[in-house]
Scaffold this motif. Structure first.
Motif, PDB file in Angstrom:
ATOM      1  N   THR A   7       0.819  -1.200   0.000  1.00  9.45           N
ATOM      2  CA  THR A   7       0.000   0.000   0.000  1.00  9.45           C
ATOM      3  C   THR A   7       0.857   1.255   0.000  1.00  9.45           C
ATOM      4  O   THR A   7       0.349   2.352  -0.011  1.00  9.45           O
ATOM      5  N   ASN A 124      -0.158  -3.085   9.526  1.00 11.44           N
ATOM      6  CA  ASN A 124      -0.832  -3.518   8.310  1.00 11.44           C
ATOM      7  C   ASN A 124       0.114  -4.070   7.254  1.00 11.44           C
ATOM      8  O   ASN A 124      -0.301  -4.890   6.445  1.00 11.44           O
ATOM      9  N   GLN A 156     -12.006  -1.962  16.808  1.00 13.39           N
ATOM     10  CA  GLN A 156     -11.127  -2.940  16.170  1.00 13.39           C
ATOM     11  C   GLN A 156     -11.018  -4.230  16.981  1.00 13.39           C
ATOM     12  O   GLN A 156     -10.517  -5.230  16.491  1.00 13.39           O
TER      13      GLN A 156
ATOM     14  N   ASP B   5      -7.601  -9.811   4.606  1.00  9.13           N
ATOM     15  CA  ASP B   5      -8.084  -8.460   4.784  1.00  9.13           C
ATOM     16  C   ASP B   5      -7.958  -7.938   6.203  1.00  9.13           C
ATOM     17  O   ASP B   5      -8.504  -6.906   6.527  1.00  9.13           O
ATOM     18  N   SER B   6      -7.270  -8.675   7.066  1.00  9.63           N
ATOM     19  CA  SER B   6      -7.215  -8.175   8.434  1.00  9.63           C
ATOM     20  C   SER B   6      -6.283  -6.979   8.496  1.00  9.63           C
ATOM     21  O   SER B   6      -5.161  -7.019   7.999  1.00  9.63           O
ATOM     22  N   PHE B   7      -6.796  -5.912   9.030  1.00  7.30           N
ATOM     23  CA  PHE B   7      -5.968  -4.729   9.180  1.00  7.30           C
ATOM     24  C   PHE B   7      -6.472  -3.934  10.367  1.00  7.30           C
ATOM     25  O   PHE B   7      -7.522  -4.221  10.939  1.00  7.30           O
ATOM     26  N   LEU B   8      -5.721  -2.945  10.719  1.00  6.48           N
ATOM     27  CA  LEU B   8      -6.026  -2.139  11.893  1.00  6.48           C
ATOM     28  C   LEU B   8      -6.200  -0.713  11.427  1.00  6.48           C
ATOM     29  O   LEU B   8      -5.399  -0.222  10.635  1.00  6.48           O
ATOM     30  N   HIS B   9      -7.250  -0.084  11.881  1.00  2.00           N
ATOM     31  CA  HIS B   9      -7.379   1.330  11.545  1.00  2.00           C
ATOM     32  C   HIS B   9      -7.596   2.103  12.829  1.00  2.00           C
ATOM     33  O   HIS B   9      -8.638   2.001  13.447  1.00  2.00           O
ATOM     34  N   LEU B  10      -6.593   2.846  13.225  1.00  3.14           N
ATOM     35  CA  LEU B  10      -6.672   3.539  14.510  1.00  3.14           C
ATOM     36  C   LEU B  10      -6.735   5.041  14.353  1.00  3.14           C
ATOM     37  O   LEU B  10      -7.347   5.731  15.153  1.00  3.14           O
ATOM     38  N   ALA B  11      -6.076   5.554  13.355  1.00  6.82           N
ATOM     39  CA  ALA B  11      -6.017   7.005  13.247  1.00  6.82           C
ATOM     40  C   ALA B  11      -5.867   7.385  11.797  1.00  6.82           C
ATOM     41  O   ALA B  11      -5.221   6.688  11.028  1.00  6.82           O
ATOM     42  N   PRO B  27     -10.324   8.052  13.909  1.00  4.75           N
ATOM     43  CA  PRO B  27     -10.446   7.100  12.811  1.00  4.75           C
ATOM     44  C   PRO B  27     -11.726   7.315  12.004  1.00  4.75           C
ATOM     45  O   PRO B  27     -12.677   7.936  12.468  1.00  4.75           O
ATOM     46  N   GLU B 156     -15.099  -8.189  -4.421  1.00  6.97           N
ATOM     47  CA  GLU B 156     -14.504  -7.729  -3.174  1.00  6.97           C
ATOM     48  C   GLU B 156     -14.337  -6.227  -3.229  1.00  6.97           C
ATOM     49  O   GLU B 156     -13.792  -5.692  -4.184  1.00  6.97           O
ATOM     50  N   ARG B 158     -12.882  -2.766  -1.256  1.00  5.05           N
ATOM     51  CA  ARG B 158     -11.997  -2.279  -0.207  1.00  5.05           C
ATOM     52  C   ARG B 158     -11.995  -0.761  -0.241  1.00  5.05           C
ATOM     53  O   ARG B 158     -12.144  -0.157  -1.301  1.00  5.05           O
ATOM     54  N   TYR B 160      -9.988   2.836   1.049  1.00  2.94           N
ATOM     55  CA  TYR B 160      -8.732   3.384   1.554  1.00  2.94           C
ATOM     56  C   TYR B 160      -8.843   4.903   1.688  1.00  2.94           C
ATOM     57  O   TYR B 160      -9.622   5.551   0.986  1.00  2.94           O
ATOM     58  N   PHE B 178      -1.590   4.189   0.941  1.00  2.63           N
ATOM     59  CA  PHE B 178      -3.015   3.918   1.080  1.00  2.63           C
ATOM     60  C   PHE B 178      -3.270   3.259   2.435  1.00  2.63           C
ATOM     61  O   PHE B 178      -2.656   2.240   2.748  1.00  2.63           O
ATOM     62  N   PRO B 180      -5.869   1.324   4.655  1.00  7.73           N
ATOM     63  CA  PRO B 180      -7.176   0.664   4.577  1.00  7.73           C
ATOM     64  C   PRO B 180      -8.088   1.138   5.703  1.00  7.73           C
ATOM     65  O   PRO B 180      -7.633   1.309   6.839  1.00  7.73           O
ATOM     66  N   PRO B 182     -12.130   0.643   7.501  1.00  5.25           N
ATOM     67  CA  PRO B 182     -13.279  -0.261   7.501  1.00  5.25           C
ATOM     68  C   PRO B 182     -14.485   0.346   6.800  1.00  5.25           C
ATOM     69  O   PRO B 182     -14.659   1.571   6.813  1.00  5.25           O
TER      70      PRO B 182
END
Lengths: 431, 346
Positions: A7, A124, A156, B5-11, B27, B156, B158, B160, B178, B180, B182
């Motif tokens: 990415t 990620n 999350q 597709d597991s990812f973390l979106h925190l900020a 987020p 699928e 996604r 970003y 990019f 990702p 949710p």
């Protein structure tokens, strides 16, 4: 089709980008460092020692913490992009995580957000099944805990189980993670979440270690927070745990208290208090809160035990809760608000009509009740279905009848065809 | 969704602050409306043979603090891609945007879509174009939606947003990271049952599907409920036979659900039902009466008209008697006609 693995999209060769970053780091670090990264890595680049270059860059990246907040993300992303190209990526990530866990001096208000966004990028880009993610996630939890940003993490957390399965973490690691989440949650004042993750941590303790010291302290912690939590009323999840059962031997008084809260009534609680005089004060448990909770639970119990009459006179409630009759309605409203019971208060007849009550212990009798209600529902639905089908067939038959009538009218002519039709219709109405 | 597709979106990356507000790193979450998705798929079906992917603009609404973006609409934007360069028809994009905003003033530009899961440096370029100051989504981050449209595979999607990368302005201009984020596809019950209906036709030879009547759908849902009940009571009987480990949480939940039905006396039900039936019969009776009245009034009105033409034989006897007078004074006849109507209006 898997998600795109890359990415980070930037053009330029490793050498160019490394040089640019080095020059930038030099600019940032002016005054502090005399040695120049740029000239150092220049010679290393010529020898094509990428790992050496990266080592220099990563160790020099501490100055980024004081970079202006607008450039911070861009510079860090570049660093991550470079690190990612190395086969030994895992060597550098701990250092980056440590650097990011330090406060970011240039941006006091948004520092946490900046650090979190870089850390989540790091998270990620690592392969989903790599257990490096576990360590990065622990670092993230650290940052969240120290900056009390639990709100951002909460949506999350539902992925946590899937992640743990992917990382194939053992129980020790899982426990550490759950405890970290629980700590972060309790720091943020989210008692509910903190407790839930504490219980999950307890579940990871294998039964043969259930009486170990660690298990014991954890169990006591869970027990105390469950008892003092104002809206937690179900203690069955605790009693089913091995480590809690182990308390029966090591901490019998606590276990007794738990049993009282699981199934006994207010009288038993008062007996317990008489018996163990200073226990509550010693254990730093809030006596008033416990009393209140016990009263709510007692009311739920007596409401559940009313059976078919499904009503309770005010006097019975007042007696069981040991409260003046004037307060009964307030207590009932509290219990309803706690979600333990649903019902109607009737001031005229001085009774409480119960629609639904929670059973504190869900035993075989309750299961039988569920089964019988299910059967009743099903049989009535079957009846409805039969009626619907019958009506449908009748409707189709009627349609066909009308069609036939029409046909015969066309064939047989006016009156002869019409009269049977009318009789038929009268017959239908008579039915 | 796939494991990958597991990812973390925190900020989200620190954006430039809008005037008078604090820049925030809260987020982001994205809501996708199905109609936008459908028009993207449609666009993908109509693309040129030699085009790998097609792109377009996403429109939608943004919550006040910018943490929730709802994608509601989209339109295609022509572009050409070769190995070396990418061209996007910017004038077209600008004009389409202006037209769309005129039709839907509440929607704003939120980002762009591409019909391939791939991200490349051209994606970065286009992303920066959509996120730029002036015509772009600035100061909010532009949303990039990729929808994979490989035939024979699941679709699928996604989403970003992007963050800058690189320490020199020249580098940052044509590159980006990019991130990702949710997303959630939101659809209502009506949309779902409609789609189920349509997709039922795909397995049939004649590619058609009959529309269910109310009674048939009632029958079907009763059957479904029965099936579910069967499953639950299987579980409960297993618990009672001590074959399954009972879960008290589940039991408690079932108990609560089953207690929802109010306890009513059968005699009460019968009384209420009879009352209701009487009401229904009354309404039906009144409706019939009114219909008869309307019918009657229509006939009388047309009778008056036919009388006006001088043919009194076909008219009702009462009106026919006065026919002689009316022939001489048309004005009077009209008054009479109104008079005939009056009884029905009362």
């Amino acid at each position: 089709m898997p998600a795109p693995t890359n990415t980070l999209l930037i053009e330029g060769s490793f050498e160019e980008l490394a040089e640019e970053l080095a020059r930038y780091l030099d600019n940032q670090g002016q005054g502090e460092q005399t040695s120049s990264l740029h000239s150092e890595i220049g010679s290393l680049l010529q020898d094509n020692k990428k790992d050496e270059v990266l080592k220099k860059l990563v160790s020099g990246s501490t100055v980024l913490n004081s970079a202006p907040e607008r450039e911070f993300i861009a510079a860090y992303n570049l660093l991550i992009h470079l690190v990612r190209q190395s086969p030994n990526m895992n060597m550098f990530l701990p250092v980056i995580c440590r650097n990011l866990s330090q406060p970011i001096s240039s941006s006091p208000s948004n520092g946490a957000g900046l650090a979190l966004s870089i850390l989540s990028t790091v998270f990620n880009i690592i392969q989903p099944d790599s257990d490096t993610r576990y360590h990065v996630f622990l670092a993230i939890l650290n940052v969240i805990k120290s900056t009390s940003n639990f709100e951002t993490l909460r949506p999350q957390l539902k992925h946590l189980d899937a992640w743990l399965a992917q990382w194939e973490s053992d129980e020790e690691e899982q426990r550490k993670l759950y405890l970290a989440v629980s700590d972060a949650a309790s720091d943020a004042g989210e008692v509910e979440d903190a407790y839930a993750y504490l219980v999950r941590a307890l579940r990871t303790i294998p039964s043969e270690e259930a009486s170990s010291d660690e298990a014991c302290t954890l169990s006591l912690r869970a027990l105390k927070s469950a008892l003092t939590h104002p809206t937690h009323f179900d203690f069955q999840d605790l009693t089913s745990l091995d480590s809690i059962q182990a308390l029966r031997k090591s901490e019998p008084t606590y276990f007794e208290l738990l049993e009282i809260f699981t199934s006994e009534l207010l009288d038993d609680f008062n007996d317990f208090k008489d018996e163990h005089d200073h226990f509550l004060a010693d254990a730093e448990l809030d006596g008033a809160a416990l009393n209140r909770k016990m009263r709510l639970l007692t009311l739920a119990s007596i409401a559940a035990s009313t059976g078919q009459t499904r009503s309770l006179p005010y006097s019975a409630i007042a007696r069981a809760l040991q409260i003046p009759a004037a307060d009964v309605e307030m207590w009932v409203i509290d219990v309803i608000r706690a979600g333990l019971v649903e019902g109607k208060l009737s001031q005229q007849t001085q009774t409480f009509l119960i629609h639904r009550s929670t059973y504190r212990v869900f035993a075989e009798n309750q299961w039988r009740e569920v089964a019988s209600r299910l059967d009743m529902w099903r049989s009535s639905l079957v009846g409805v279905l039969a009626v619907v089908r019958q009506e449908k067939e009748a409707f189709i038959a009627q349609k066909e009848q009308e069609l036939r009538e029409l046909d015969s009218k066309m064939n047989g002519g006016g009156m002869a065809g019409y009269r049977p039709g009318r009789q038929q219709r009268n017959a239908v109405e008579a039915e | 969704m796939a494991d990958a597709d597991s990812f973390l979106h925190l900020a989200r990356p620190l954006g430039p602050a809008a005037v008078g507000s604090q820049p925030s790193t809260a987020p982001l979450s994205i809501v996708l409306q199905p109609q936008a998705l459908f028009s993207i798929l449609d666009h993908s079906l109509r693309r040129n043979q030699d085009q790998e992917r097609v792109i377009g603009t996403l429109l939608g609404v943004r919550s006040e603090d910018g943490t929730e973006v709802e994608i509601r609409n989209c339109y295609a934007v022509p572009h050409t891609e070769t190995a070396e360069q990418v061209e996007v028809d910017m004038d077209y994009q600008k004009q389409m945007l202006a037209l769309h905003l005129r039709a839907n003033p509440r929607e704003v530009l939120v980002g762009w879509y591409a019909t391939s899961s791939e991200l490349n440096t051209f994606s970065a370029l286009i992303q920066n174009f959509y996120g730029q100051q002036g015509d772009g989504t600035w100061p909010h981050p532009a949303v990039h939606l990729t929808v994979s449209t490989v035939p024979g595979q699941d679709i699928e999607a996604r989403t970003y947003i992007s963050a800058p990368i690189g320490v020199t302005p020249e580098r940052a201009a044509d590159s980006c990271l990019f991130i990702p984020v949710p997303y959630e596809i939101k659809y209502g019950d009506a949309e779902k049952s409609g789609l189920e209906m349509i997709s039922g036709a795909k397995d049939r030879e004649d590619r058609s599907q009959e529309i269910l009547t109310d009674i048939e759908s009632l029958e079907r849902s009763i059957e479904q409920v029965l099936e579910m009940l069967e499953r639950v009571s299987n579980y409960v009987s297993n618990v009672l036979d001590e074959e399954t480990v009972p879960s008290s949480a589940l039991g408690q939940f079932l108990m609560n659900a089953l207690s929802l039905a109010p306890k009513v006396d059968p005699a009460d039900i019968e009384r209420d039902f009879n009352n209701h039936i009487q009401d229904v019969l009354m309404v039906a009776y009144l409706a019939n009466t009114i219909r008869t009245q309307i019918d009657l009034s229509n006939r009388l009105a047309t009778a008056a008209l036919t009388m006006g033409s001088g043919d009194a034989i076909g008219g009702p006897p009462g009106a026919g008697g006065e026919g002689g007078n009316q022939k001489n004074s048309p004005e009077n006849r009209r008054g009479k006609g109104r008079g005939q109507n009056r009884p029905q209006e009362q």
